[in-house]
Scaffold this motif. Structure first.
Motif, mmCIF file in Angstrom:
data_model
loop_
_atom_site.group_PDB
_atom_site.id
_atom_site.type_symbol
_atom_site.label_atom_id
_atom_site.label_comp_id
_atom_site.label_asym_id
_atom_site.label_seq_id
_atom_site.Cartn_x
_atom_site.Cartn_y
_atom_site.Cartn_z
ATOM 1 N N TYR A 1 0.832 -1.210 0.000
ATOM 2 C CA TYR A 1 0.000 0.000 0.000
ATOM 3 C C TYR A 1 0.865 1.259 0.000
ATOM 4 O O TYR A 1 0.625 2.182 -0.779
ATOM 5 C CB TYR A 1 -0.962 0.022 1.190
ATOM 6 N N LEU A 2 1.864 1.289 0.880
ATOM 7 C CA LEU A 2 2.720 2.474 0.963
ATOM 8 C C LEU A 2 3.471 2.718 -0.341
ATOM 9 O O LEU A 2 3.659 3.863 -0.755
ATOM 10 C CB LEU A 2 3.692 2.352 2.137
ATOM 11 N N GLN A 3 3.898 1.654 -1.018
ATOM 12 C CA GLN A 3 4.588 1.807 -2.302
ATOM 13 C C GLN A 3 3.635 2.355 -3.365
ATOM 14 O O GLN A 3 4.003 3.248 -4.127
ATOM 15 C CB GLN A 3 5.186 0.470 -2.763
ATOM 16 N N GLU A 4 2.401 1.823 -3.405
ATOM 17 C CA GLU A 4 1.423 2.322 -4.369
ATOM 18 C C GLU A 4 1.100 3.792 -4.102
ATOM 19 O O GLU A 4 0.979 4.589 -5.028
ATOM 20 C CB GLU A 4 0.137 1.491 -4.308
ATOM 21 N N ARG A 5 0.967 4.159 -2.814
ATOM 22 C CA ARG A 5 0.671 5.537 -2.454
ATOM 23 C C ARG A 5 1.844 6.449 -2.815
ATOM 24 O O ARG A 5 1.657 7.545 -3.344
ATOM 25 C CB ARG A 5 0.351 5.638 -0.961
ATOM 26 N N ALA A 6 3.073 5.997 -2.564
ATOM 27 C CA ALA A 6 4.256 6.787 -2.912
ATOM 28 C C ALA A 6 4.343 6.981 -4.424
ATOM 29 O O ALA A 6 4.661 8.083 -4.897
ATOM 30 C CB ALA A 6 5.518 6.111 -2.382
ATOM 31 N N ASP A 7 4.050 5.927 -5.190
ATOM 32 C CA ASP A 7 4.059 6.043 -6.652
ATOM 33 C C ASP A 7 3.030 7.068 -7.111
ATOM 34 O O ASP A 7 3.302 7.883 -7.993
ATOM 35 C CB ASP A 7 3.778 4.692 -7.312
ATOM 36 N N TYR A 8 1.848 7.021 -6.523
ATOM 37 C CA TYR A 8 0.803 7.978 -6.882
ATOM 38 C C TYR A 8 1.222 9.404 -6.532
ATOM 39 O O TYR A 8 1.058 10.326 -7.324
ATOM 40 C CB TYR A 8 -0.510 7.627 -6.178
ATOM 41 N N ARG A 9 1.777 9.566 -5.339
ATOM 42 C CA ARG A 9 2.190 10.902 -4.924
ATOM 43 C C ARG A 9 3.341 11.427 -5.771
ATOM 44 O O ARG A 9 3.460 12.626 -5.984
ATOM 45 C CB ARG A 9 2.590 10.891 -3.447
ATOM 46 N N SER A 10 4.193 10.545 -6.262
ATOM 47 C CA SER A 10 5.326 10.960 -7.097
ATOM 48 C C SER A 10 4.906 11.323 -8.509
ATOM 49 O O SER A 10 5.416 12.278 -9.095
ATOM 50 C CB SER A 10 6.362 9.846 -7.185
ATOM 51 N N THR A 11 3.991 10.535 -9.061
ATOM 52 C CA THR A 11 3.620 10.720 -10.463
ATOM 53 C C THR A 11 2.324 11.488 -10.653
ATOM 54 O O THR A 11 2.123 12.097 -11.701
ATOM 55 C CB THR A 11 3.453 9.357 -11.162
ATOM 56 N N GLY A 12 1.423 11.401 -9.682
ATOM 57 C CA GLY A 12 0.113 12.012 -9.831
ATOM 58 C C GLY A 12 -0.828 11.158 -10.655
ATOM 59 O O GLY A 12 -1.939 11.557 -10.964
ATOM 60 N N ILE A 13 -0.388 9.959 -11.012
ATOM 61 C CA ILE A 13 -1.196 9.054 -11.833
ATOM 62 C C ILE A 13 -1.686 7.901 -10.959
ATOM 63 O O ILE A 13 -0.877 7.184 -10.373
ATOM 64 C CB ILE A 13 -0.373 8.491 -13.009
ATOM 65 N N PRO A 14 -3.001 7.688 -10.880
ATOM 66 C CA PRO A 14 -3.520 6.559 -10.094
ATOM 67 C C PRO A 14 -3.051 5.224 -10.660
ATOM 68 O O PRO A 14 -2.788 5.104 -11.860
ATOM 69 C CB PRO A 14 -5.039 6.688 -10.222
#
Length: 118
Positions: A97-110
């Motif tokens: 979950y934290l990795q998916e959230r970090a990816d979203y926060r970094s890219t802005g892409i869900p």
């Protein structure tokens, strides 16, 4: 702020979605989102045989499934409960979950809109 001034972009918060490296969790993440990952992974990866057995029993029993599929339902429930109570599995799902959230926060892409490059 006047029209000619641009807001500054914080490198730790590039899309205004929060710090990608932040590992703190809100209650909804801890109590809803991470358990959803646990439930999905347990059903599809770890208890897939029990799910298949229960589904097959339900299909073949139709209206009498409540009475005839107790054994399969019990086996499925036991398997899911065993994984829900496994602390290492909880931590693994939390990391996902934290990795998916970090990816979203970094890219802005869900996640659902991200395309895997091969």
């Amino acid at each position: 702020m006047s029209l000619d001034q641009q807001p500054t972009v914080n490198p730790r918060n590039p899309h205004g979605l929060g710090d990608p490296n932040d590992t703190s969790l809100r209650n909804v993440e801890r109590e809803v989102l991470i358990p959803k990952i646990m439930r999905d992974r347990a059903r599809t990866e770890l208890c897939s045989q029990e799910v298949a057995d229960f589904e097959e029993c339900c299909k073949s029993s139709s209206i009498f499934m409540v009475a005839t599929c107790r054994k399969q339902n019990s086996a499925l429930r036991d398997c899911l409960t065993r994984w829900y109570q496994n602390e290492a599995f909880k931590e693994e799902c939390k990391a996902i979950y934290l990795q998916e959230r970090a990816d979203y926060r970094s890219t802005g892409i869900p996640k659902k809109n991200r395309v895997q490059k091969m």
